[in-house]
Design an enzyme around this catalytic site. Structure first.
Site, short mmCIF file in Angstrom:
data_model
loop_
_atom_site.label_atom_id
_atom_site.label_comp_id
_atom_site.label_asym_id
_atom_site.label_seq_id
_atom_site.Cartn_x
_atom_site.Cartn_y
_atom_site.Cartn_z
N LYS A 112 0.82 -1.21 0.00
CA LYS A 112 0.00 0.00 0.00
C LYS A 112 0.86 1.27 0.00
O LYS A 112 0.44 2.31 -0.50
CB LYS A 112 -0.92 0.03 1.22
CG LYS A 112 -1.82 -1.20 1.40
CD LYS A 112 -2.89 -1.30 0.34
CE LYS A 112 -4.06 -2.19 0.72
NZ LYS A 112 -3.75 -3.62 0.79
C1 LIG Z 1 -4.50 -4.72 0.48
C2 LIG Z 1 -3.74 -5.99 0.46
C3 LIG Z 1 -4.05 -7.01 -0.45
C4 LIG Z 1 -5.22 -6.93 -1.40
O1 LIG Z 1 -5.03 -5.93 -2.39
P1 LIG Z 1 -6.29 -5.36 -3.20
O2 LIG Z 1 -5.76 -4.25 -4.02
O3 LIG Z 1 -7.28 -4.90 -2.17
O4 LIG Z 1 -6.83 -6.49 -4.01
C5 LIG Z 1 -3.25 -8.15 -0.46
N1 LIG Z 1 -2.22 -8.28 0.39
C6 LIG Z 1 -1.90 -7.32 1.29
C7 LIG Z 1 -0.78 -7.55 2.21
C8 LIG Z 1 -2.64 -6.15 1.34
O5 LIG Z 1 -2.32 -5.20 2.23
#
Ligand SMILES: *Cc1c(COP(=O)(O)O)cnc(C)c1O
Length: 471
Positions: A112
């Site tokens: 993120k």
């Molecule tokens: C947010 C997240 C996901 C999922 O990603 P999306 O974009 O919501 O599909 C997978 N793994 C981790 C560690 C995340 O923080």
């Protein structure tokens, strides 16, 4: 480039407007009016660029006149300069076919950060041009919250209110949010699941009692700028593996369908992608939708991969918009029915486009249960010496069972640092991964958060009493 809503009834906005707005006023999501495209020669010329320069080149067509190339490059250098690895998103080889793309070298240890470090700078840039204050309201299954708070804490003209489902995020995830003590940061633990929290946030965007007083903004992946930033690492990895002369597949641990949608956009922009493998845990609404056309919400089951414990994948709407021929009015009807019934069937056109033609079997999907996940962590450790987190393991399970031809490299997106989820890693390997020193004394710091019931009015009142009005 201007941005239109997937539900066809909100005004078109430029990039700055779409970034600040988050959700469109008709309840839809903003998408670029058309996908920019690079030729094979243009893609080949990007090989070897430093990450921040590649990011500027990939994002410039989406940003349009809102930022000069020089300014955008300053922002990408600022955002990616905070990463702990010089390559920003380093690629590691596991065996002849399998690769890991490590996306967790940012300040809060999950992918993120790649998008949110930039989004924090974009908010600051665009808010400085006007007189408006922004109130960010978000829901997090764990990683978005910490990454967003790190990106905006202490910045001018923006407050952030972050809802997390009480008891359903890991200790590291919670502390990375609740120990950030800044005057513009408010953490709220609410009763219920992530989907309940996300539904409240969506409701607030359409609640005129709130939107008349506050400019509500989004940091969830409903915000287009986040997805835009994530397109870059698909190019970076594919270029390293020989694109545009060689096709590459990606396995993507998926929750809200943001990360994998960025891969879809990379393909629309001309990057030769053989396959996007959507990896889910037992919360498998997407696996069911992609294999049978049945998009129906189940009950959320808490798992060791909490960032994927999601049964409504907001960004799937963006894919359905494309697959259905970009008919906003029709999609608005379909989504309203889904919201009322918690279930819908993909239309014949959507299913046909998924299986043939444009999206030419670009997508496949796989579901991993708790055993599959633990076995993948164990395989990576025993066979390659890599310690991976549960989310990455779900992606790797899908990658290793994809049945793709041996010539096609398969890149699993490593979405979180293993130390963020130490219990599952220890269970699988006997090793308890240490937090990197860059997170500091996380377990000694004071925590601050409000505890609220799973009740929209309570959350809206809490925010209204503390947020800065828009002007
Ligand atoms: C947010 C997240 C996901 C999922 O990603 P999306 O974009 O919501 O599909 C997978 N793994 C981790 C560690 C995340 O923080």
């Amino acid at each position: 480039m201007d941005y239109i809503s997937t539900r066809g009834a909100a005004p078109a906005l430029d990039f700055a407007g779409a970034t600040l707005a988050g959700l469109a006023s008709d309840g839809g999501l903003y998408v670029p009016r058309a996908w920019p495209r690079f030729s094979a020669d243009e893609i080949a010329a990007m090989a070897g660029l430093p990450y921040a320069e590649l990011a500027q080149k990939i994002m410039q067509p989406f940003v349009g006149d809102c930022l000069t190339p020089e300014r955008l490059l300053e922002l990408t250098r600022g955002a990616y300069g905070r990463f702990a690895h010089a390559a920003v998103t380093p690629l590691k080889q596991l065996d002849e076919q399998q690769w890991l793309l490590e996306l967790f070298h940012g300040p809060t240890l999950a992918f993120k950060d790649v998008a949110l470090q930039l989004l924090g700078l974009l908010f600051e840039e665009f808010l400085a041009r006007g007189s408006q204050n922004l109130t960010i309201v978000g829901a997090t299954s764990g990683d978005t919250g910490s990454a967003a708070i790190d990106a905006v804490a202490g910045r001018a003209k923006v407050d952030i209110f972050m809802l997390h489902p009480r008891g359903r995020v890991s200790d590291v995830q919670r502390r990375q949010m609740t120990t950030v003590i800044a005057p513009n940061v408010y953490n709220i633990a609410i009763e219920g699941s992530f989907d309940d929290a996300q539904a409240m946030v969506k409701r607030m965007f359409n609640d005129s009692a709130m939107t008349d007083r506050f400019a509500i903004g989004a940091v969830n992946s409903i915000n287009w700028a986040r997805l835009m930033a994530q397109i870059v690492y698909y190019f970076a990895a594919a270029l390293e593996l020989g694109a545009p002369h060689r096709k590459v597949a990606f396995a993507v641990p998926t929750g809200n369908f943001g990360d994998v949608f960025a891969g879809y956009v990379a393909a629309q922009m001309g990057l030769p992608i053989e396959r996007l493998i959507v990896a889910t845990n037992v919360n498998d609404i997407l696996h069911r939708a992609l294999t049978t056309g049945d998009y129906s919400q189940g009950i959320v089951t808490p798992t060791a991969a909490p960032s994927m414990d999601i049964q409504v994948s907001s960004n799937f709407e963006r894919l359905l918009f494309d697959l259905g021929g970009r008919d906003g009015a029709a999609l608005a009807g379909q989504m309203r029915a889904f919201e009322a019934n918690r279930a819908m069937q993909l239309t014949n056109a959507q299913r046909a486009n998924l299986q043939a033609g444009g999206a030419a079997a670009l997508f496949s999907s796989a579901r991993a249960d708790a055993d599959d996940m633990l076995m993948a962590i164990r395989w990576a450790y025993v066979e390659t010496g890599e310690v991976i987190d549960p989310h990455t393991a779900i992606g790797l399970h899908a990658a290793r069972t994809s049945g793709l031809d041996k010539e096609i490299p398969v890149v699993t997106l490593a979405t979180a640092h293993p130390a963020k989820f130490p219990d599952a890693v220890e269970q699988a390997t006997g090793i308890r991964p240490n937090l990197p020193t860059r997170v500091g004394d996380l377990f000694e710091r004071e925590e601050r958060f409000a505890d609220l019931p799973g009740d929209y009015a309570a959350v809206a009142d809490y925010i209204a009493a503390r947020a800065t009005p828009k002007v």
